[in-house]
Every structure is written in C-alpha cells, then in structure tokens.
Scaffold this motif. Structure first.
Motif, PDB file in Angstrom:
ATOM      1  N   THR A 157       0.834  -1.209   0.000  1.00 44.37           N
ATOM      2  CA  THR A 157       0.000   0.000   0.000  1.00 44.37           C
ATOM      3  C   THR A 157       0.863   1.252   0.000  1.00 44.37           C
ATOM      4  O   THR A 157       0.620   2.201  -0.751  1.00 44.37           O
ATOM      5  CB  THR A 157      -0.924   0.006   1.227  1.00 44.37           C
ATOM      6  N   LEU A 158       1.890   1.268   0.837  1.00 41.96           N
ATOM      7  CA  LEU A 158       2.796   2.416   0.885  1.00 41.96           C
ATOM      8  C   LEU A 158       3.468   2.620  -0.466  1.00 41.96           C
ATOM      9  O   LEU A 158       3.549   3.752  -0.966  1.00 41.96           O
ATOM     10  CB  LEU A 158       3.853   2.202   1.975  1.00 41.96           C
ATOM     11  N   TYR A 159       3.926   1.531  -1.079  1.00 45.90           N
ATOM     12  CA  TYR A 159       4.592   1.645  -2.378  1.00 45.90           C
ATOM     13  C   TYR A 159       3.633   2.206  -3.426  1.00 45.90           C
ATOM     14  O   TYR A 159       4.007   3.059  -4.235  1.00 45.90           O
ATOM     15  CB  TYR A 159       5.118   0.283  -2.823  1.00 45.90           C
ATOM     16  N   ARG A 160       2.371   1.758  -3.401  1.00 49.97           N
ATOM     17  CA  ARG A 160       1.381   2.247  -4.366  1.00 49.97           C
ATOM     18  C   ARG A 160       1.139   3.746  -4.197  1.00 49.97           C
ATOM     19  O   ARG A 160       1.070   4.488  -5.181  1.00 49.97           O
ATOM     20  CB  ARG A 160       0.080   1.455  -4.200  1.00 49.97           C
ATOM     21  N   PHE A 161       1.030   4.200  -2.961  1.00 48.91           N
ATOM     22  CA  PHE A 161       0.829   5.628  -2.719  1.00 48.91           C
ATOM     23  C   PHE A 161       2.040   6.442  -3.185  1.00 48.91           C
ATOM     24  O   PHE A 161       1.895   7.510  -3.788  1.00 48.91           O
ATOM     25  CB  PHE A 161       0.573   5.893  -1.239  1.00 48.91           C
ATOM     26  N   LEU A 162       3.237   5.933  -2.932  1.00 51.21           N
ATOM     27  CA  LEU A 162       4.447   6.636  -3.351  1.00 51.21           C
ATOM     28  C   LEU A 162       4.524   6.730  -4.872  1.00 51.21           C
ATOM     29  O   LEU A 162       4.902   7.779  -5.421  1.00 51.21           O
ATOM     30  CB  LEU A 162       5.692   5.934  -2.803  1.00 51.21           C
ATOM     31  N   GLN A 163       4.146   5.671  -5.552  1.00 47.63           N
ATOM     32  CA  GLN A 163       4.151   5.686  -7.009  1.00 47.63           C
ATOM     33  C   GLN A 163       3.154   6.711  -7.550  1.00 47.63           C
ATOM     34  O   GLN A 163       3.455   7.473  -8.470  1.00 47.63           O
ATOM     35  CB  GLN A 163       3.813   4.294  -7.545  1.00 47.63           C
ATOM     36  N   THR A 164       1.960   6.708  -6.990  1.00 44.79           N
ATOM     37  CA  THR A 164       0.933   7.651  -7.442  1.00 44.79           C
ATOM     38  C   THR A 164       1.375   9.088  -7.202  1.00 44.79           C
ATOM     39  O   THR A 164       1.245   9.953  -8.085  1.00 44.79           O
ATOM     40  CB  THR A 164      -0.392   7.390  -6.707  1.00 44.79           C
ATOM     41  N   LEU A 165       1.889   9.376  -6.021  1.00 40.26           N
ATOM     42  CA  LEU A 165       2.337  10.737  -5.696  1.00 40.26           C
ATOM     43  C   LEU A 165       3.495  11.158  -6.599  1.00 40.26           C
ATOM     44  O   LEU A 165       3.592  12.323  -6.997  1.00 40.26           O
ATOM     45  CB  LEU A 165       2.758  10.803  -4.222  1.00 40.26           C
ATOM     46  N   THR A 166       4.361  10.216  -6.955  1.00 35.43           N
ATOM     47  CA  THR A 166       5.473  10.527  -7.857  1.00 35.43           C
ATOM     48  C   THR A 166       4.959  10.804  -9.264  1.00 35.43           C
ATOM     49  O   THR A 166       5.374  11.782  -9.909  1.00 35.43           O
ATOM     50  CB  THR A 166       6.483   9.362  -7.873  1.00 35.43           C
ATOM     51  N   HIS A 167       4.031   9.992  -9.750  1.00 31.12           N
ATOM     52  CA  HIS A 167       3.474  10.201 -11.093  1.00 31.12           C
ATOM     53  C   HIS A 167       2.752  11.545 -11.199  1.00 31.12           C
ATOM     54  O   HIS A 167       2.735  12.172 -12.254  1.00 31.12           O
ATOM     55  CB  HIS A 167       2.508   9.066 -11.447  1.00 31.12           C
ATOM     56  N   GLN A 168       2.170  11.991 -10.091  1.00 33.49           N
ATOM     57  CA  GLN A 168       1.430  13.254 -10.076  1.00 33.49           C
ATOM     58  C   GLN A 168       2.327  14.464  -9.810  1.00 33.49           C
ATOM     59  O   GLN A 168       1.842  15.589  -9.750  1.00 33.49           O
ATOM     60  CB  GLN A 168       0.320  13.194  -9.022  1.00 33.49           C
ATOM     61  N   GLY A 169       3.613  14.234  -9.633  1.00 34.05           N
ATOM     62  CA  GLY A 169       4.543  15.342  -9.409  1.00 34.05           C
ATOM     63  C   GLY A 169       4.555  15.871  -7.993  1.00 34.05           C
ATOM     64  O   GLY A 169       5.204  16.880  -7.705  1.00 34.05           O
ATOM     65  N   MET A 170       3.835  15.202  -7.091  1.00 30.77           N
ATOM     66  CA  MET A 170       3.829  15.625  -5.697  1.00 30.77           C
ATOM     67  C   MET A 170       5.101  15.167  -4.981  1.00 30.77           C
ATOM     68  O   MET A 170       5.518  15.760  -3.992  1.00 30.77           O
ATOM     69  CB  MET A 170       2.603  15.072  -4.973  1.00 30.77           C
ATOM     70  N   LEU A 171       5.690  14.095  -5.470  1.00 27.10           N
ATOM     71  CA  LEU A 171       6.982  13.615  -5.002  1.00 27.10           C
ATOM     72  C   LEU A 171       7.907  13.452  -6.192  1.00 27.10           C
ATOM     73  O   LEU A 171       7.458  13.312  -7.334  1.00 27.10           O
ATOM     74  CB  LEU A 171       6.848  12.265  -4.287  1.00 27.10           C
ATOM     75  N   SER A 172       9.193  13.467  -5.917  1.00 26.11           N
ATOM     76  CA  SER A 172      10.177  13.118  -6.941  1.00 26.11           C
ATOM     77  C   SER A 172      10.953  11.895  -6.447  1.00 26.11           C
ATOM     78  O   SER A 172      11.062  11.680  -5.241  1.00 26.11           O
ATOM     79  CB  SER A 172      11.135  14.283  -7.193  1.00 26.11           C
ATOM     80  N   TYR A 173      11.474  11.110  -7.398  1.00 19.03           N
ATOM     81  CA  TYR A 173      12.222   9.912  -7.024  1.00 19.03           C
ATOM     82  C   TYR A 173      13.537   9.894  -7.782  1.00 19.03           C
ATOM     83  O   TYR A 173      13.564  10.015  -9.009  1.00 19.03           O
ATOM     84  CB  TYR A 173      11.419   8.650  -7.347  1.00 19.03           C
ATOM     85  N   ASP A 174      14.617   9.760  -7.036  1.00 19.11           N
ATOM     86  CA  ASP A 174      15.956   9.664  -7.618  1.00 19.11           C
ATOM     87  C   ASP A 174      16.323   8.183  -7.700  1.00 19.11           C
ATOM     88  O   ASP A 174      16.583   7.542  -6.670  1.00 19.11           O
ATOM     89  CB  ASP A 174      16.963  10.419  -6.739  1.00 19.11           C
ATOM     90  N   ALA A 175      16.321   7.629  -8.907  1.00 24.23           N
ATOM     91  CA  ALA A 175      16.556   6.198  -9.083  1.00 24.23           C
ATOM     92  C   ALA A 175      17.963   5.793  -8.663  1.00 24.23           C
ATOM     93  O   ALA A 175      18.183   4.670  -8.196  1.00 24.23           O
ATOM     94  CB  ALA A 175      16.315   5.802 -10.538  1.00 24.23           C
ATOM     95  N   GLU A 176      18.916   6.718  -8.822  1.00 24.19           N
ATOM     96  CA  GLU A 176      20.305   6.386  -8.478  1.00 24.19           C
ATOM     97  C   GLU A 176      20.484   6.246  -6.970  1.00 24.19           C
ATOM     98  O   GLU A 176      21.070   5.278  -6.486  1.00 24.19           O
ATOM     99  CB  GLU A 176      21.242   7.460  -9.024  1.00 24.19           C
ATOM    100  N   SER A 177      19.977   7.202  -6.219  1.00 18.99           N
ATOM    101  CA  SER A 177      20.127   7.153  -4.764  1.00 18.99           C
ATOM    102  C   SER A 177      18.972   6.443  -4.079  1.00 18.99           C
ATOM    103  O   SER A 177      19.039   6.144  -2.892  1.00 18.99           O
ATOM    104  CB  SER A 177      20.237   8.573  -4.201  1.00 18.99           C
TER     105      SER A 177
END
Length: 265
Positions: free
Chosen positions: A42-62
């Motif tokens: 559930t946490l992962y799904r929320f993080l993905q949604t927030l990232t897709h919506q631009g509310m979060l950013s994700y640095d794949a390297e770090s």
C-alpha cells in the motif's frame, strides 16, 4: 495530520506525503516503511501515485523520495489565494520600521500555528519561527491570541491537538493553565509569550478578527529578554492591535467576507 475514517484514499495518500515532508530530507522507501502505518504494498502504491502526479520526486540512483516541484506551485498559489501575507505586507513593513523588532504573521492550521510571513529585526535574532514553519499554538503569542477567540467547538478541537510539552520552565503545560491564560487574553485584548516556547524569546501578539469576531490570523512583535521586557513590549499594544484591525478590515473586503462563508454548503 493523520487521515480520518471518511477521508479514503486521498487522505491516506496525503498521510504519506506528510510523512515524506516531516523527514526534512530525501528519504528511502525502507525508512518510510519503518514508520508507516500502511502495509508495504500500500505504501509503495501511494508513493508511485504521488510521484506520477509530481507531488513527489524519485531519484533512481540514490533511491530516495523527496517533495516534488508541483508542491511549490501549489504552495505559491495557496499563499497568494488563502494567506493573509500578500494583503498584510504594507502593514508588516510599517510595523517593522516603527519597532525595529521581529514581526510575525500567522494563521491557524489544524490547531497549530502556521507562520505565513515575517520581518526580521534591525538586529536579527535566531529563533524558531520562520515563514512556512508550523509551531505549537499553546505556547506561542500568536497561537494563544488565536485560540483565545475561537468558538467553543473549534477551541475544543484545537485543544485536543496540543501536546502540552514543556519547552521551557515558563511553558503552560496543561489544559487548565492554558484555559486560564486564554480568558486573560480575551479580557486584555492581546497575548504574551513569556519565554514559553524558546528561552529568552518574548513577544506581544494580537488576534486578527473579522467584525463578527471570527479568527483569521494573528500578528506579533517579538524580541528578546536581553533587548527589552514584557512591560516594554506592552507599550506597543495599541500599535499592534490597531495594525491587526487594519489587516482584518483589508482581509474582509478582499478575500474573507462573512457572507461568502455563510453562503457555502
């Protein structure tokens, strides 16, 4: 703020957004999971949604999550549309020039103090309050000034959100002590911070009220015990209450008319 039963998926996603924000730095999934009340999937799904919506950013390297730039746009819009700061600017500038002290403008947010603008003193002093920060209401001048003028139901809701943590020996660390202080503030018309949140920091604060007494913010003049006394700040009471009244009058004609509130729903 934790999502309530009726808030559904949106409320839970905002919980996760708040959790990332509370970290104060980019954070890994494992760190979020360790503190989360949601299952891993559930946490992962929320993080993905927030990232897709631009509310979060994700640095794949770090492999770190951080707040997204979309929030910057939303914050700027909220500041312009809902904050007292834009319309209060000339009064804050004038009060700052007249007093030479630190000026804070605040509003209530879920029972806590949200600082929406600030003017530094002629001789700046390091302190907690900064524009954009959230602080406790029960032990700050602006917080107590606003709490003192809430309607009973709103006050009860706000009191339930106070931690009553003792920051200094002067902190009013109980509901009973705070209620007695709020009664004195209503009678006096303004509030003090007697080193209740930070040692050496004192202030005088006035509520910003509509003509019908609805709280829309508070204003403070803040100094230090090394520079002045509570009695010295008290001499500013007429000036700060008049400034608060001027801001209230401008706010009512601009964004906060009572008839708009009554017409909703």
């Amino acid at each position: 703020m934790m999502a309530e039963a009726g808030d559904g998926t949106v409320g839970k996603a905002l919980d996760v957004l708040d959790q990332v924000a509370a970290c104060g730095r980019p954070v890994r999934f494992s760190d979020l999971l360790a503190e989360s009340r949601y299952p891993k999937a559930t946490l992962y799904r929320f993080l993905q949604t927030l990232t897709h919506q631009g509310m979060l950013s994700y640095d794949a390297e770090s492999q770190h999550y951080a707040l997204g730039v979309r929030l910057v746009r939303l914050a700027h819009a909220a500041w312009a549309q809902s904050s007292l700061a834009p319309l209060a600017r000339p009064w804050l500038d004038r009060l700052s020039a007249d007093t030479g002290e630190t000026i804070h403008l605040a509003q209530l947010d879920q029972g806590q103090v949200l600082y929406v603008d600030k003017r530094n003193a002629a001789r700046p002093v390091e302190m907690f309050a900064q524009a954009g920060k959230v602080g406790p209401a029960y032990c700050t001048g602006v917080g107590k000034a606003m709490l003192a003028h809430l309607e009973p139901q709103a006050l009860e809701q706000a009191l339930q959100r106070q931690s009553f943590h003792r920051f200094t020996p002067h902190t009013l660390a109980s509901r009973a002590l705070l209620l007695a202080e709020l009664a004195a503030i209503r009678a006096r018309g303004f509030a003090y911070d007697r080193e209740e949140h930070e040692p050496g920091i004192i202030c005088i604060a006035a509520p910003i009220l509509t003509r019908t007494g609805r709280v829309i913010g508070a204003l403070s003049v803040t100094s230090t015990t090394a520079r002045t006394t509570l009695e010295g700040l008290a001499a500013r009471a007429p000036q700060i209450t008049e400034t608060a009244a001027s801001i209230a009058a401008e706010a009512e004609s601009w964004r906060f008319p009572e008839q708009q509130q009554a017409g909703r729903g």
